[in-house]
Design an enzyme around this catalytic site. Structure first.
Site, PDB file in Angstrom:
ATOM      1  N   GLY A  21     -63.600  -2.221   0.935  1.00  0.00           N
ATOM      2  CA  GLY A  21     -63.437  -1.739   2.293  1.00  0.00           C
ATOM      3  C   GLY A  21     -62.253  -2.501   2.983  1.00  0.00           C
ATOM      4  O   GLY A  21     -61.345  -3.124   2.244  1.00  0.00           O
ATOM      5  N   GLU A  22     -62.330  -2.817   4.312  1.00  0.00           N
ATOM      6  CA  GLU A  22     -61.260  -3.552   5.010  1.00  0.00           C
ATOM      7  C   GLU A  22     -60.035  -3.025   4.836  1.00  0.00           C
ATOM      8  O   GLU A  22     -58.856  -3.586   5.370  1.00  0.00           O
ATOM      9  CB  GLU A  22     -61.239  -4.950   4.348  1.00  0.00           C
ATOM     10  CG  GLU A  22     -62.687  -5.723   4.263  1.00  0.00           C
ATOM     11  CD  GLU A  22     -62.415  -6.962   4.057  1.00  0.00           C
ATOM     12  OE1 GLU A  22     -61.209  -7.458   3.712  1.00  0.00           O
ATOM     13  OE2 GLU A  22     -63.623  -7.848   3.740  1.00  0.00           O
ATOM     14  N   GLY A  23     -59.784  -1.744   4.519  1.00  0.00           N
ATOM     15  CA  GLY A  23     -58.378  -1.341   4.305  1.00  0.00           C
ATOM     16  C   GLY A  23     -57.790  -1.694   3.208  1.00  0.00           C
ATOM     17  O   GLY A  23     -56.662  -1.218   2.978  1.00  0.00           O
TER      18      GLY A  23
END
Length: 357
Positions: free
Chosen positions: A322-324
């Site tokens: 996640g987190e971009g």
């Protein structure tokens, strides 16, 4: 202020310039490297030309990572490997430069902006420029209650719109979009199942920090119960986001729609940004023409959403953090496509070419 109607975005969003895209395709045919030899990079370069409205395409010089942060009450059921209400620790890790997206952004020279839409923590734990936009503290437990009131959902959508305007006005030319959430994949899977008309078991994944079988069953049950609450409000995107979304998801949806209005391309990351994109598509069918799917995260709900929007992921490296992060990994590929489309020389004109003219 009158209530926001997301359907109004349909009249505000235009597709990237098809005439410019044709010009970009014709220029590609004249380059010294044979057409097709660069594979999907050709398509990316032409898409960027159309988005920018110029041939040759301009380089991507001011990309920006935007992360919307929030906690989801459904995490109290043990549907995530992380404790409920702990999303602020993910935010702190990125701010301290220790999160995967922070490491990659540092290496790529890309700035990261975090927007607290609905974290469940004391504001004093994080910088003012992160927490000042917060719509509410945490989102409701979507299996038994609404995530937000409709008024809060509208406020979150308008927040996302403001962030998009700020980025466009500051010169951002490409957004890498991600999330920092705990319980967010459960809300995202619910939205996707509702909009695609599928069952909970079809969309339930293991999340960014992989859960065990018991947690998966709890997650599947939570999505099933949330779906019962989502189906009656499927006709209204704002009510849907209020019922089973969350402040961060509503803000991301508003952000995506306004990015399309402002003609600012976006690279989507995982299932959360894909769910928000699917809600946005429901409001404005042209909006997905401004987005790229950065990666395939392995979440079954993401695959369904991308298929519904006809978005083909650029990468498939099994990145689930996640987190971009996965979307940011795709950024160099997009920048490479722009550089090649702009800087490769054209073939010298031959007698045969002139004769055809």
């Amino acid at each position: 202020m009158s209530r926001l109607n997301l359907d109004d975005f349909s009249d505000l969003i235009e597709r990237p310039d098809s005439g410019v895209r044709r010009d970009a395709e014709e220029r590609r045919e004249r380059l010294t490297v044979p057409a097709g030899a660069l594979g999907r990079l050709d398509e990316l370069g032409e898409w960027l030309s159309a988005a920018q409205g110029t041939v040759p395409v301009k380089p991507i010089e001011h990309p920006r990572v935007i992360l919307f942060a929030g906690d989801h009450g459904v995490a109290e059921l043990g549907v995530s490997a992380r404790p409920a209400g702990s999303a602020h620790t993910l935010v702190r890790s990125v701010l301290d430069g220790a999160g995967p997206v922070a490491v990659l952004a540092r290496r790529l020279g890309t700035s990261v902006r975090i927007v607290d839409a609905g974290l469940d923590c004391d504001p004093e734990l994080l910088p003012e420029d992160v927490v000042r936009h917060r719509v509410r503290r945490g989102s409701g437990r979507i299996d038994v209650e609404d995530a937000l009131t409709v008024e809060e959902a509208e406020a979150a959508v308008r927040l996302g719109m403001r962030i998009a305007d700020e980025e466009a006005d500051s010169g951002t030319d490409l957004v890498v979009l991600g999330d920092l959430s705990v319980g967010g994949t459960t809300a995202a899977a619910t939205l996707i199942a509702a909009l695609c008309g599928t069952d909970a078991s079809v969309v339930t994944g293991r999340g960014g920090a992989a859960i065990d079988d018991l947690a998966w069953m709890r997650k599947c049950a939570a999505i099933r119960d949330a779906l019962r609450r989502a189906r009656p409000v499927l006709g209204d995107q704002l009510e849907l986001l209020a019922a089973v979304g969350g402040a961060d998801l509503a803000a991301t949806t508003g952000f995506l729609l306004q990015c399309a209005v402002r003609r600012m391309p976006v690279i989507l990351d995982g299932v959360v940004s894909s769910a928000c994109a699917l809600v946005a598509q429901r409001a404005a069918f042209r909006a997905p023409d401004w987005w790229l799917a950065g990666q395939l995260s392995g979440e079954p709900a993401q695959s369904k959403a991308l298929d519904r929007m006809a978005l083909n992921p650029l990468l498939d490296h099994g990145v689930t953090v996640g987190e971009g992060t996965g979307a940011l990994l795709a950024l160099p590929l997009v920048q490479a496509a722009a550089a090649l489309a702009a800087e490769l020389p054209e073939r010298a004109e031959t007698e045969g070419d002139r004769a055809e003219d």
